[in-house]
Design a protein around this motif. Structure first.
Motif, PDB file in Angstrom:
ATOM      1  N   ALA A 173       0.829  -1.211   0.000  1.00  0.00           N
ATOM      2  CA  ALA A 173       0.000   0.000   0.000  1.00  0.00           C
ATOM      3  C   ALA A 173       0.859   1.254   0.000  1.00  0.00           C
ATOM      4  O   ALA A 173       0.538   2.251  -0.665  1.00  0.00           O
ATOM      5  N   CYS A 174       1.959   1.219   0.719  1.00  0.00           N
ATOM      6  CA  CYS A 174       2.853   2.378   0.797  1.00  0.00           C
ATOM      7  C   CYS A 174       3.461   2.691  -0.569  1.00  0.00           C
ATOM      8  O   CYS A 174       3.524   3.853  -0.990  1.00  0.00           O
ATOM      9  N   ILE A 175       3.900   1.668  -1.271  1.00  0.00           N
ATOM     10  CA  ILE A 175       4.489   1.870  -2.600  1.00  0.00           C
ATOM     11  C   ILE A 175       3.431   2.384  -3.574  1.00  0.00           C
ATOM     12  O   ILE A 175       3.698   3.266  -4.399  1.00  0.00           O
ATOM     13  N   ALA A 176       2.229   1.838  -3.473  1.00  0.00           N
ATOM     14  CA  ALA A 176       1.148   2.283  -4.358  1.00  0.00           C
ATOM     15  C   ALA A 176       0.860   3.765  -4.163  1.00  0.00           C
ATOM     16  O   ALA A 176       0.761   4.537  -5.128  1.00  0.00           O
ATOM     17  N   ILE A 177       0.742   4.189  -2.905  1.00  0.00           N
ATOM     18  CA  ILE A 177       0.447   5.590  -2.615  1.00  0.00           C
ATOM     19  C   ILE A 177       1.592   6.494  -3.055  1.00  0.00           C
ATOM     20  O   ILE A 177       1.374   7.608  -3.546  1.00  0.00           O
ATOM     21  N   VAL A 183     -12.469   4.117  -7.171  1.00  0.00           N
ATOM     22  CA  VAL A 183     -12.699   2.915  -7.976  1.00  0.00           C
ATOM     23  C   VAL A 183     -11.446   2.541  -8.748  1.00  0.00           C
ATOM     24  O   VAL A 183     -11.081   1.366  -8.861  1.00  0.00           O
ATOM     25  N   VAL A 184     -10.750   3.553  -9.235  1.00  0.00           N
ATOM     26  CA  VAL A 184      -9.589   3.310 -10.099  1.00  0.00           C
ATOM     27  C   VAL A 184      -8.339   2.953  -9.300  1.00  0.00           C
ATOM     28  O   VAL A 184      -7.600   2.040  -9.675  1.00  0.00           O
ATOM     29  N   ILE A 185      -8.094   3.655  -8.166  1.00  0.00           N
ATOM     30  CA  ILE A 185      -6.781   3.521  -7.532  1.00  0.00           C
ATOM     31  C   ILE A 185      -6.761   2.643  -6.278  1.00  0.00           C
ATOM     32  O   ILE A 185      -5.692   2.416  -5.704  1.00  0.00           O
ATOM     33  N   ASN A 186      -7.934   2.143  -5.832  1.00  0.00           N
ATOM     34  CA  ASN A 186      -7.955   1.123  -4.770  1.00  0.00           C
ATOM     35  C   ASN A 186      -7.288   1.534  -3.465  1.00  0.00           C
ATOM     36  O   ASN A 186      -6.685   0.698  -2.776  1.00  0.00           O
ATOM     37  N   SER A 187      -7.390   2.796  -3.106  1.00  0.00           N
ATOM     38  CA  SER A 187      -6.786   3.246  -1.847  1.00  0.00           C
ATOM     39  C   SER A 187      -7.507   4.481  -1.346  1.00  0.00           C
ATOM     40  O   SER A 187      -7.618   5.466  -2.072  1.00  0.00           O
ATOM     41  N   GLN A 188      -7.961   4.428  -0.098  1.00  0.00           N
ATOM     42  CA  GLN A 188      -8.633   5.585   0.469  1.00  0.00           C
ATOM     43  C   GLN A 188      -7.653   6.721   0.743  1.00  0.00           C
ATOM     44  O   GLN A 188      -7.942   7.890   0.470  1.00  0.00           O
ATOM     45  N   ALA A 189      -6.491   6.385   1.289  1.00  0.00           N
ATOM     46  CA  ALA A 189      -5.494   7.418   1.584  1.00  0.00           C
ATOM     47  C   ALA A 189      -5.009   8.090   0.305  1.00  0.00           C
ATOM     48  O   ALA A 189      -4.850   9.313   0.246  1.00  0.00           O
ATOM     49  N   ALA A 190      -4.778   7.288  -0.738  1.00  0.00           N
ATOM     50  CA  ALA A 190      -4.317   7.858  -2.010  1.00  0.00           C
ATOM     51  C   ALA A 190      -5.402   8.708  -2.658  1.00  0.00           C
ATOM     52  O   ALA A 190      -5.118   9.759  -3.242  1.00  0.00           O
TER      53      ALA A 190
END
Length: 458
Positions: free
Chosen positions: A320-324, A366-373
């Protein structure tokens, strides 16, 4: 700047996010890096700042939660939850989602769902309850609770300096962790209960479900369905694991106390002979407290350090960290560059109907799968538009919309954990088990949140 060029560049941004989503978390991060390079050196956009504080919050919380898992504390929490669930098996459609919601609230991550989901399915099956009813709702609840957790990254993105400054400009007194949670906690909990009410009667009963009956005819599935038992009740839990949980829960209490009493985190700073007050942000507080209590658990509970990076919480958190890292950096670069050109266009519509911003949050999530991002990407846009801060807090649950496309790990795992085949991804892809529960939970949470925010965010 030509508006059509900005729109094409925005479509490029969405295209990179979609391409990354095909590869999952790490893929989202590194493919966003490709998009960032193109934005800067091809489209000539000045690079924005990397989302360092959000990443550090995730790293600190995940590190502490991973040490808790390595110490056996997570297994103890799951065992307590299972005892409650098995004492009230007929209420599994309510208690299963409440269990996953509570775990996420305490841990600041929704990835504990992998351990408890087989237990929820087993209890439902043994009581002839369609497993889809509690399992799909429990998966949604595990992610919905992130906007109500005092140590989640998404909540602390909302507590950033920019939103607090905007609140002051709009005449608000202060914006604190307790202000935010007083809205998001009851709103998401009521949204979850509404979802559970819907789930009570959804789908056919097991004895009438054609897929379940078909699987019973297959000897392999029949044995898996009728003879397997998923449980943690027989596992030995040492006292050190219980102590790890008590220490971890103490860290959350400390964070709430520091959020409540601002004077404790206020320091005098002397610069060029002038004394000023410096208030330590809650993001920094969470980083410090989580690292500190992670160390306390490690030492006092004699936790094997080698086990820390091997757990599911650590691996999921690092992904998750890398994704954000990639998503937020690429997105910030575009919006920082484009916002001055959009102020007379789309912003006028959103300013006239501020509630429509909920659809922007939903679509990006929907697209990026992360609430924080999602929050890191879209909050600067909302702040630039001057949208009311109470509204932004009220619609925070809309940062969770990645149930819409069933490719999130917890949803996929939930489908695989249901041997009856009732929890599924439908023939037409979008008619899956998580769609209606997710829409109900997020919709009700936002409606309640908007109302509560008008009361508590002043």
């Amino acid at each position: 700047m030509n508006t059509y060029v900005l729109i094409l560049e925005f479509l490029f941004l969405l295209g990179m996010l979609y391409a990354g989503s095909r590869y999952g978390g790490i893929g989202l991060g590194v493919i966003s890096g490709i998009g960032l390079i193109i934005e800067v050196f091809v489209f000539r956009m000045p690079p924005a700042s990397a989302p360092i504080e959000v990443m550090l919050i995730i790293l600190a919380v995940v590190t502490c939660a991973s040490i808790l898992e390595a110490a056996g504390g997570l297994k103890f929490m799951l065992q307590v939850a299972e005892k409650i669930l098995r004492k009230n098996p007929k209420q599994i459609t309510f208690l299963g989602p409440i269990a996953t919601y509570t775990l996420t609230f305490m841990l600041g991550t929704g990835h504990a769902v992998y351990s408890i989901m087989p237990i929820i399915g087993d209890i439902a099956l043994k009581n002839k309850i369609r497993p889809e009813r509690p399992m799909a709702a429990a998966s949604v609840a595990s992610q919905l609770a992130l906007t109500a957790s005092p140590i989640s990254a998404v909540v602390n993105v909302y507590l950033g300096k920019a939103l607090i400054d905007l609140f002051h400009l709009q005449g608000g007194a202060n914006l604190t962790l307790l202000n935010v949670l007083s809205v998001t906690l009851p709103a998401t909990f009521l949204g979850m209960l509404a979802m559970c009410l819907y789930s009570l009667r959804r789908g056919k009963d097991l004895e009438k479900d054609p897929e379940y009956q078909r699987r019973l005819q297959d000897p392999t599935y029949r044995d898996l369905i009728l003879n397997s038992t998923k449980t943690t009740l027989n596992d030995y839990i040492p006292q050190s694991a219980k102590n790890a949980v008590y220490i971890f829960l103490s860290s959350i209490v400390i964070i709430v106390i520091l959020a409540l009493y601002e004077d404790i985190r206020t320091f005098e700073v002397i610069k060029e002979g002038v004394v000023t007050k410096n208030i330590v942000s809650m993001g920094v507080i969470i980083q410090m407290v989580m690292l500190c209590f992670g160390g306390i658990i490690l030492i006092s509970c004699k936790t094997p350090v080698r086990l820390v990076p091997e757990g599911v919480v650590f691996k999921s958190g690092m992904v998750a960290c890398i994704a954000i890292f990639g998503i937020a950096w690429m997105s910030d670069t575009y919006f920082t560059y484009a916002m001055p050109y959009f102020e007379q266009g789309i912003t006028s519509m959103v300013k006239a109907y501020p509630w429509t911003f909920i659809f922007a949050l939903f679509a990006v999530s929907v697209v990026i799968n992360s609430q924080a991002a999602t929050a890191k990407m879209m909050l600067p846009v909302a702040i630039a538009m001057g949208l009311p801060v109470p509204l932004l807090i009220g619609i925070m649950p809309a940062t969770y919309a990645y149930f819409f496309i069933p490719n999130y790990p917890s949803d996929i795992a939930t489908v695989n954990f249901d041997p009856t085949g009732t929890t599924k991804i439908g023939k037409y892809y979008f008619n899956h088990s998580f769609m209606v529960p997710g829409l109900i939970a997020v919709g009700i949470s936002c409606l309640v949140g908007i109302g509560l925010a008008e009361i508590f965010i002043r």
